[in-house]
Design a protein around this motif. Structure first.
Motif, PDB file in Angstrom:
ATOM      1  N   ILE A   1       0.840  -1.205   0.000  1.00 39.71           N
ATOM      2  CA  ILE A   1       0.000   0.000   0.000  1.00 39.71           C
ATOM      3  C   ILE A   1       0.872   1.251   0.000  1.00 39.71           C
ATOM      4  N   ILE A   2       1.930   1.253   0.787  1.00 38.69           N
ATOM      5  CA  ILE A   2       2.833   2.409   0.827  1.00 38.69           C
ATOM      6  C   ILE A   2       3.493   2.613  -0.539  1.00 38.69           C
ATOM      7  N   ILE A   3       3.943   1.524  -1.164  1.00 40.90           N
ATOM      8  CA  ILE A   3       4.558   1.631  -2.497  1.00 40.90           C
ATOM      9  C   ILE A   3       3.538   2.162  -3.495  1.00 40.90           C
ATOM     10  N   PHE A   4       2.286   1.697  -3.427  1.00 38.86           N
ATOM     11  CA  PHE A   4       1.244   2.164  -4.335  1.00 38.86           C
ATOM     12  C   PHE A   4       0.980   3.656  -4.142  1.00 38.86           C
ATOM     13  N   ILE A   5       0.918   4.131  -2.897  1.00 34.74           N
ATOM     14  CA  ILE A   5       0.659   5.550  -2.620  1.00 34.74           C
ATOM     15  C   ILE A   5       1.812   6.415  -3.130  1.00 34.74           C
ATOM     16  N   VAL A   6       3.040   5.974  -2.907  1.00 31.87           N
ATOM     17  CA  VAL A   6       4.204   6.738  -3.394  1.00 31.87           C
ATOM     18  C   VAL A   6       4.191   6.787  -4.922  1.00 31.87           C
ATOM     19  N   ALA A   7       3.902   5.645  -5.582  1.00 36.27           N
ATOM     20  CA  ALA A   7       3.841   5.625  -7.045  1.00 36.27           C
ATOM     21  C   ALA A   7       2.718   6.528  -7.542  1.00 36.27           C
ATOM     22  N   LEU A   8       1.602   6.547  -6.855  1.00 31.18           N
ATOM     23  CA  LEU A   8       0.480   7.400  -7.241  1.00 31.18           C
ATOM     24  C   LEU A   8       0.865   8.879  -7.138  1.00 31.18           C
ATOM     25  N   LEU A   9       1.592   9.232  -6.080  1.00 33.30           N
ATOM     26  CA  LEU A   9       2.027  10.628  -5.917  1.00 33.30           C
ATOM     27  C   LEU A   9       3.088  11.010  -6.938  1.00 33.30           C
ATOM     28  N   VAL A  10       3.997  10.087  -7.232  1.00 34.53           N
ATOM     29  CA  VAL A  10       5.098  10.409  -8.157  1.00 34.53           C
ATOM     30  C   VAL A  10       4.610  10.446  -9.599  1.00 34.53           C
ATOM     31  N   PHE A  11       3.860   9.446 -10.023  1.00 36.24           N
ATOM     32  CA  PHE A  11       3.495   9.339 -11.436  1.00 36.24           C
ATOM     33  C   PHE A  11       2.107   9.902 -11.749  1.00 36.24           C
ATOM     34  N   GLY A  12       1.267  10.040 -10.782  1.00 37.70           N
ATOM     35  CA  GLY A  12      -0.074  10.584 -11.014  1.00 37.70           C
ATOM     36  C   GLY A  12      -1.060   9.492 -11.392  1.00 37.70           C
ATOM     37  N   PRO A  13      -2.357   9.807 -11.235  1.00 42.72           N
ATOM     38  CA  PRO A  13      -3.381   8.786 -11.490  1.00 42.72           C
ATOM     39  C   PRO A  13      -3.537   8.419 -12.970  1.00 42.72           C
ATOM     40  N   LYS A  14      -3.137   9.302 -13.886  1.00 40.74           N
ATOM     41  CA  LYS A  14      -3.284   9.008 -15.314  1.00 40.74           C
ATOM     42  C   LYS A  14      -2.215   8.022 -15.810  1.00 40.74           C
ATOM     43  N   ARG A  15      -1.005   8.154 -15.304  1.00 41.46           N
ATOM     44  CA  ARG A  15       0.090   7.300 -15.788  1.00 41.46           C
ATOM     45  C   ARG A  15       0.242   6.022 -14.983  1.00 41.46           C
ATOM     46  N   LEU A  16      -0.392   5.904 -13.849  1.00 41.17           N
ATOM     47  CA  LEU A  16      -0.228   4.735 -12.989  1.00 41.17           C
ATOM     48  C   LEU A  16      -0.714   3.433 -13.656  1.00 41.17           C
ATOM     49  N   PRO A  17      -1.895   3.416 -14.309  1.00 34.88           N
ATOM     50  CA  PRO A  17      -2.296   2.164 -14.988  1.00 34.88           C
ATOM     51  C   PRO A  17      -1.319   1.763 -16.104  1.00 34.88           C
ATOM     52  N   GLU A  18      -0.846   2.778 -16.842  1.00 37.12           N
ATOM     53  CA  GLU A  18       0.128   2.498 -17.919  1.00 37.12           C
ATOM     54  C   GLU A  18       1.428   1.958 -17.331  1.00 37.12           C
ATOM     55  N   LEU A  19       1.842   2.529 -16.228  1.00 35.97           N
ATOM     56  CA  LEU A  19       3.055   2.079 -15.554  1.00 35.97           C
ATOM     57  C   LEU A  19       2.894   0.647 -15.033  1.00 35.97           C
ATOM     58  N   GLY A  20       1.724   0.340 -14.454  1.00 30.64           N
ATOM     59  CA  GLY A  20       1.457  -1.015 -13.971  1.00 30.64           C
ATOM     60  C   GLY A  20       1.463  -2.025 -15.110  1.00 30.64           C
ATOM     61  N   TYR A  21       0.857  -1.653 -16.243  1.00 21.61           N
ATOM     62  CA  TYR A  21       0.829  -2.536 -17.408  1.00 21.61           C
ATOM     63  C   TYR A  21       2.249  -2.799 -17.918  1.00 21.61           C
ATOM     64  N   THR A  22       3.028  -1.736 -18.028  1.00 17.85           N
ATOM     65  CA  THR A  22       4.405  -1.867 -18.511  1.00 17.85           C
ATOM     66  C   THR A  22       5.244  -2.712 -17.547  1.00 17.85           C
ATOM     67  N   LEU A  23       5.076  -2.474 -16.264  1.00 18.49           N
ATOM     68  CA  LEU A  23       5.817  -3.246 -15.270  1.00 18.49           C
ATOM     69  C   LEU A  23       5.433  -4.728 -15.332  1.00 18.49           C
ATOM     70  N   GLY A  24       4.143  -5.016 -15.439  1.00 16.38           N
ATOM     71  CA  GLY A  24       3.679  -6.400 -15.554  1.00 16.38           C
ATOM     72  C   GLY A  24       4.205  -7.084 -16.803  1.00 16.38           C
ATOM     73  N   LYS A  25       4.182  -6.352 -17.918  1.00 20.38           N
ATOM     74  CA  LYS A  25       4.681  -6.897 -19.179  1.00 20.38           C
ATOM     75  C   LYS A  25       6.180  -7.182 -19.087  1.00 20.38           C
ATOM     76  N   THR A  26       6.913  -6.260 -18.481  1.00 15.47           N
ATOM     77  CA  THR A  26       8.353  -6.443 -18.322  1.00 15.47           C
ATOM     78  C   THR A  26       8.668  -7.645 -17.444  1.00 15.47           C
ATOM     79  N   LEU A  27       7.961  -7.774 -16.333  1.00 20.11           N
ATOM     80  CA  LEU A  27       8.177  -8.920 -15.444  1.00 20.11           C
ATOM     81  C   LEU A  27       7.833 -10.233 -16.142  1.00 20.11           C
ATOM     82  N   ASN A  28       6.779 -10.212 -16.972  1.00 19.91           N
ATOM     83  CA  ASN A  28       6.399 -11.401 -17.720  1.00 19.91           C
ATOM     84  C   ASN A  28       7.495 -11.790 -18.724  1.00 19.91           C
TER      85      ASN A  28
END
Length: 106
Positions: free
Chosen positions: A10-37
């Motif tokens: 939850i803390i990591i999610f809140i920090v990512a939300l503050l740093v990247f903003g609510p618009k880029r967070l889903p894109e960032l999550g998708y990219t991170l998931g794709k990279t890990l895959n």
């Protein structure tokens, strides 16, 4: 994997939300998931390739074991045409010739 608990996530999610903003967070999550895959697929590919190589080496070793003969069998094959010391004794040959001559006379 990293021993992260629910609170840390939850803390990591809140920090990512503050740093990247609510618009880029889903894109960032998708990219991170794709990279890990992709990383996971690469590791699985490397693992399967190593297992394949190990199996090939094991098969080669097994074939080599089959080709190796028993040392006594190999010795017998190598020395089968060489006469024994018993056969090389001249006095035995003379004795055999004399015995044959005696048998002829009788």
């Amino acid at each position: 994997m990293f021993d992260l608990g629910f609170q840390e996530l939850i803390i990591i999610f809140i920090v990512a939300l503050l740093v990247f903003g609510p618009k880029r967070l889903p894109e960032l999550g998708y990219t991170l998931g794709k990279t890990l895959n992709e990383i996971k697929k690469a590791f699985q590919g490397a693992k399967s390739e190593m297992e394949k190589e190990i199996n090939e080496v094991k098969e080669t070793v097994e074939e080599a074991k089959k080709d190796i003969k028993d040392p006594l069998q190999l010795k017998n094959e190598l020395f089968k045409d060489i006469p024994s010391l018993e056969d090389l004794r001249i006095d035995k040959h003379i004795e055999n010739i004399a015995r044959k001559e005696i048998e002829k006379k009788e």
